[in-house]
Design an enzyme around this catalytic site. Structure first.
Site, mmCIF file in Angstrom:
data_model
loop_
_atom_site.group_PDB
_atom_site.id
_atom_site.type_symbol
_atom_site.label_atom_id
_atom_site.label_comp_id
_atom_site.label_asym_id
_atom_site.label_seq_id
_atom_site.Cartn_x
_atom_site.Cartn_y
_atom_site.Cartn_z
ATOM 1 N N HIS A 253 39.606 23.679 2.715
ATOM 2 C CA HIS A 253 39.995 24.462 1.529
ATOM 3 C C HIS A 253 41.518 24.371 1.376
ATOM 4 O O HIS A 253 42.239 25.361 1.536
ATOM 5 C CB HIS A 253 39.553 25.913 1.711
ATOM 6 C CG HIS A 253 39.513 26.716 0.454
ATOM 7 N ND1 HIS A 253 39.844 26.199 -0.782
ATOM 8 C CD2 HIS A 253 39.196 28.025 0.246
ATOM 9 C CE1 HIS A 253 39.715 27.137 -1.695
ATOM 10 N NE2 HIS A 253 39.335 28.253 -1.107
ATOM 11 N N ASP B 138 38.236 35.944 7.490
ATOM 12 C CA ASP B 138 37.443 35.447 6.372
ATOM 13 C C ASP B 138 36.029 36.013 6.526
ATOM 14 O O ASP B 138 35.682 36.594 7.562
ATOM 15 C CB ASP B 138 37.435 33.905 6.399
ATOM 16 C CG ASP B 138 36.822 33.293 5.152
ATOM 17 O OD1 ASP B 138 36.662 34.014 4.149
ATOM 18 O OD2 ASP B 138 36.497 32.093 5.172
ATOM 19 N N GLN C 270 43.846 26.727 -0.926
ATOM 20 C CA GLN C 270 44.012 28.090 -0.419
ATOM 21 C C GLN C 270 45.132 28.158 0.612
ATOM 22 O O GLN C 270 45.903 29.116 0.648
ATOM 23 C CB GLN C 270 42.710 28.584 0.212
ATOM 24 C CG GLN C 270 42.793 29.978 0.818
ATOM 25 C CD GLN C 270 43.036 31.064 -0.207
ATOM 26 O OE1 GLN C 270 42.319 31.146 -1.196
ATOM 27 N NE2 GLN C 270 44.041 31.919 0.021
#
Length: 333
Positions: A135, A231, A138
């Site tokens: 990712h 997360d 991010q």
């Protein structure tokens, strides 16, 4: 720009050097300052980009769409049912069709292989908005936020709690290794990143003077950390049957007030969002009813505390994504 970004795709931070990432972060800061000052900046006026989503998202879609509009571009959104890719049309064929119509492609979905095929066959820059492995956009937002809070990345003590082998655990480890940060993954041993990726990051860490540590010791990991990051415990697309096992395994790694009290005096809390920190969502309500937990990976008092910078991160998705699109699409003349 000092670095040559034009025409390149942005698939994983492994493809970018420390100097290149630094330049992207500096560009993002400049674009953010211009937007906040109300300065119009339309360097890509007339270009067209397509957002190809196999997984829904709030921040990724909004950041790419607003960012593209801010740069003067037109945007087409193709959601999970918006294209025939993988159904009636191969990924290669989809890439070649979209590459004839658009100047850039964003992909958010499952397999890293998909975004790599799009980049190989489309002939235009392709940006990874999230895959099961990585990712990268991010991480740029996270690092811009850290710079805004601490003034630098080098030597920052960064601890990630939870499932460290998911796309966020992988990408944060890569980013920290490249940028010279002290990365700790605090997780059960079977949820550490795979050894091949760890070995590659250890090599990167030698060049940047970063340190990498993997442990299941929560107290040691939180003590004197500058950044506490977590997360969701179950990623999008995983079956509901995973919840019970994952909760039992990761409950000791929940970020709560007691854990935050061990961190550095000026420590910040980070999360890529969405976060299950209360029962105000359908998922949060289901978790409470099934497992009697009012919060999952982070408690409400930490999420809403002054140490929490989660909405700074969310905003910075826009500015860093704008920087990636600008850098890879604006030809220096």
């Amino acid at each position: 720009m000092k670095q040559n970004f034009y025409g390149r795709s942005f698939l994983t931070l492994l493809d970018y050097s420390k100097d290149e990432i630094t330049e992207l972060l500096n560009l993002a800061a400049k674009l953010k300052a211009k937007k906040r000052a109300g300065v119009e900046c339309l360097p890509l006026k007339g270009k067209n980009v397509v957002l190809l989503f196999e997984k829904d998202s709030t921040r990724t879609r909004c950041a790419f769409q607003v960012g593209a509009n801010d740069l003067g571009m037109n945007v087409t959104y193709l959601g999970p049912t918006g294209s025939q890719m993988g159904k009636k049309e191969s990924i290669k064929d989809t890439a070649r069709v979209l590459g004839r119509m658009y100047d850039g492609i964003e992909y958010r979905g499952f397999k890293q292989e998909t975004v790599e095929i799009l980049a190989e066959y489309s002939g235009v820059p392709v940006w990874n908005g999230l895959t099961d492995l990585y990712h990268p956009t991010q991480i740029l937002a996270d690092f811009l936020t850290i710079i805004e809070k601490f003034g630098h990345l080098d030597g920052v003590n960064f601890t990630y709690f939870g499932d460290a082998r998911n796309n966020m655990g992988n990408s944060l480890m890569i980013g920290c290794a490249i940028m010279g940060m002290n990365f700790t993954a605090c997780a059960p041993k079977d949820l550490w990143p795979n050894q091949e990726l760890i070995d590659r990051c250890l090599e990167l860490a030698k060049e940047s003077n970063a340190t990498l540590k993997f442990t299941d010791d929560v107290i040691e990991s939180a003590t004197n950390a500058d950044v506490i990051y977590t997360d969701v415990w179950v990623s999008m697309g995983e079956p509901e049957s995973v919840w019970q096992e994952r909760i039992a395994k990761l409950a000791p790694y929940q970020v709560n007030k007691k854990l935050m009290s061990l961190a550095g005096e000026n420590a910040i809390f980070m999360h890529c969002l969405p976060a299950f920190h209360n029962t105000e969502t359908k998922v949060g309500e289901d978790i409470f009813n099934k497992f009697n937990m009012e919060a999952m990976e982070v408690t409400e008092d930490v999420f809403e505390s002054d140490q929490s910078v989660v909405f700074d991160e969310a905003e910075n998705r826009l500015h860093t994504i704008k920087a990636v699109m600008y850098a890879t699409m604006k030809e220096d003349k």
